[in-house]
Write an enzyme that holds these catalytic residues in place. Structure first.
Site, PDB file in Angstrom:
ATOM      1  N   THR B  53       0.843  -1.208   0.000  1.00  0.00           N
ATOM      2  CA  THR B  53       0.000   0.000   0.000  1.00  0.00           C
ATOM      3  C   THR B  53       0.872   1.251   0.000  1.00  0.00           C
ATOM      4  O   THR B  53       0.618   2.204  -0.738  1.00  0.00           O
ATOM      5  CB  THR B  53      -0.918   0.005   1.248  1.00  0.00           C
ATOM      6  N   LYS B  82       6.672   7.828  23.221  1.00  0.00           N
ATOM      7  CA  LYS B  82       6.762   8.789  24.321  1.00  0.00           C
ATOM      8  C   LYS B  82       5.406   9.225  24.848  1.00  0.00           C
ATOM      9  O   LYS B  82       5.313  10.091  25.705  1.00  0.00           O
ATOM     10  CB  LYS B  82       7.564  10.012  23.868  1.00  0.00           C
ATOM     11  N   HIS B 131     -10.573   0.337   4.363  1.00  0.00           N
ATOM     12  CA  HIS B 131      -9.408   0.525   3.508  1.00  0.00           C
ATOM     13  C   HIS B 131      -9.984   1.023   2.175  1.00  0.00           C
ATOM     14  O   HIS B 131      -9.985   0.320   1.183  1.00  0.00           O
ATOM     15  CB  HIS B 131      -8.682  -0.813   3.349  1.00  0.00           C
TER      16      HIS B 131
END
Lengths: 305, 305, 305
Positions: B53, B82, B131
């Site tokens: 993709t 983080k 998708h």
């Protein structure tokens, strides 16, 4: 520009004249795309991942009309994996790129790279060392938001001991007049002596405090950084984190003309609703990140010329 | 185009007029390179790898004259590593890219990204969600191979419960007339109720069957998908896999005008000799993959304008 | 060029006329940038990381005016992760790229890829197989440094059994006249019979020796390779490593016109001070690495035309 630099390894290299030349160039690039570096190749050679820094440099180079080759896996590169020296890796890469951004896990790596490279090297952060383009974009943001780089009170908050961005910014601030810095951190994370010595030597007034809310009203700039929970016992962290934090409750303590900066990513040390982040002019850290693009374009352009 | 879309998050956003505008644009781009997006930057921000993709979108952008910055490691990006929010990551990236393709491991991520991005966001797959560009290329392939998008019988085979591509394609098919869908799957992998409800609401006839060979002669399109062995006990998988498979033996049951599609990668559910794949016109899945390039060029071009 | 090649899978494919055509093209590209491949896309499809080779090919393509899509993670690509065949991956990638560089962990992969690709495939190293562009850049370096490709004595040193570069280079040398090769390695790492048979068949004189210093004065070219400590007991390695090494002490044994080559990365088998590396003309391995850029530009350009 009076001081021709070939590499940017540390903030101290930049003098006032060069800094303002870069700021003016960044302002120009912001309004008019200048694709005058077509055919030039930037190699982003990252020995540890830092997607934000890497994408910012790469976008900057592409916007200048240049191209990019890239690795986030330089540690698994011939060098680390097979025992090659950093010098040899740089010699080879500098034979097919026109400029290199190096990110490395060891302090001093950028200086070593610059010493053997046949093309300009920019330090994109080396271990606990410097990250000079972050300092440059911080300073550029202060200049754009406040309108001047002298007679400013800056409140720096959080982990001032380990924070690389605070260190590099202090080195740059040392070049300007009538700056006052108020460091606010828990005692075990206070700013190191080498920075204090540097500031004293350059006649920058500073004081160390712990009560954030008391000093917010005095600030032109509040520069927040993250306290990493990995650095202390969890109980201690839970105790500290609420004292070094910006929320809706204390944001209003800032003057209207003051600005809240953060090198990003931020986590809970800034706890503001999305709407405040989007509409309150005091919140400047997303503009700060965007400024990184233009100042890096200016720097790349300067070093390529 | 009557419905200006800024982001493509889910198939349902696309109306018939926009779909055909994209198809015509894709056909144009196939024959004449149009590098009219020079200077524009695509950021492919992938929180999980999907090389196929990613490379397809990147090639599409490059063929339009634009450039690309990319990460396959966004999960190790500031954000995940983080604790930064997806919103903040998107805000920063959208300040230096002109369009973003997001691949994420969590359903709903594309919608969140679109809500804060200052540039168009394309959903490149979000968890078990949608998708939509895969659905768009599937539909474009049906249109090119069969010559129409109404009065078509589609046999969908395999894992219809978990297959994201089947879901997104059904949403698109709901926009056309006289479609008939025959779902063929083992009971435990049958299509979910939300899709059935949607089809009922849009007057799409469908039936659920298990005997593939019986329905192959009725199909204009056979849309194969993979049954993942990880989803069931091995004995059960060994038992099932031969019933939901195309081989030399049953390929001839298809009409000459019918076409075999597959979102790829295929494994043993399609077991045809290379020569058949290369010479038998019924085998359309490599043309389908190539169509992905042109439909993505059309979409990028549409959203950038 | 008399022999039109579509793919470059192995050194043996290249005849003398093609080799010199590539050398002349590389020399042209070195002095005058020719961005005549604008709009063309190179896919670097790496099933194992090799940053040096990848960046060299990518820079070459960018300098030709083309663009690049890239993956270092092709092993986690649909193919490996989901069981797709290499053939299918190549078929799909060749539908949206104009040329492919394949790096693979299995010998023979490049040949398989070339057999199904609709665009040229260049072997960027396949397992213990070949690495023909490395051989080509080695040969190009010999030609540029020595000024001829016949009547040359080449001393090849190190792990001649497993070294892919030595194998590919021997295949190329077989095409020229009056070459003499002196293989210098420990017995257990001596060159394999298939290479010896090939050299005999092509009337290349060779001998196998163990005393490096004795043969250095005879060499026009010294081609060093690394002895990998992983391949033998540590005690044996410690014993061997000093016998197959170039230092300040034996570098002077080389004639002034002789050249020291190495495919890089080098570790302790070359132990020269930085100053010697930078100033002594005999040290040619960084020029050799740079030559890789130009010969790859020439090859890409040749295959794209």
């Amino acid at each position: 520009m009076n001081m021709k630099i070939n590499h940017l390894v540390e903030s101290q290299q930049l003098d006032e004249e060069t800094i303002f030349a870069l700021f003016r160039k960044a302002d120009e690039l912001r309004v008019a795309d200048q694709s005058n570096h077509r055919g030039k190749i930037l190699a982003t050679l990252f020995y540890e991942p830092s997607t934000r820094t890497r994408l910012s440099f790469e976008s900057a180079m592409l916007k200048l009309g240049g191209s990019v080759v890239s690795t986030e896996n330089a540690r698994e590169f011939s060098s680390a994996a097979k025992g090659e020296s950093l010098q040899d890796s740089i010699r080879v890469v500098s034979s097919y790129a026109d400029i290199i951004v190096l990110r490395h896990y060891e302090e001093g790596a950028a200086k070593i790279a610059a010493s053997v490279s046949s093309v300009p090297v920019i330090n994109g952060g080396d271990g606990t060392g410097q990250h000079p383009t972050q300092a440059l974009l911080d300073l550029y943001t202060i200049w754009k938001e406040i309108g001047r780089l002298e007679d400013i009170t800056i409140v720096m908050v959080g982990d001032l001991k380990n924070g690389r961005t605070v260190r590099s910014l202090c080195y740059l601030l040392g070049k300007f007049e009538k700056i006052k810095i108020i460091f606010i951190s828990p005692g075990q994370l206070s700013v190191r002596d080498d920075i204090k010595d540097y500031l004293n030597k350059h006649n920058i007034r500073f004081e160390e405090q712990t009560d954030l809310n008391k000093y917010l009203p005095l600030a032109d700039i509040v520069y927040m950084t993250r306290i990493q929970k990995e650095r202390m016992p969890d109980a201690e962290f839970q105790n500290l984190k609420n004292s070094y934090k910006i929320t809706e409750e204390n944001l209003h303590l800032l003057k209207d003309s003051s600005r809240l900066l953060h090198p990003l990513p931020h986590v809970e040390e800034i706890d503001l609703p999305v709407e405040t982040e989007q509409t309150n002019d005091k919140v400047a850290y997303f503009r700060q990140a965007e400024n990184g693009l233009y100042i890096r374009m200016a720097l790349l352009s300067y070093l390529l010329e």
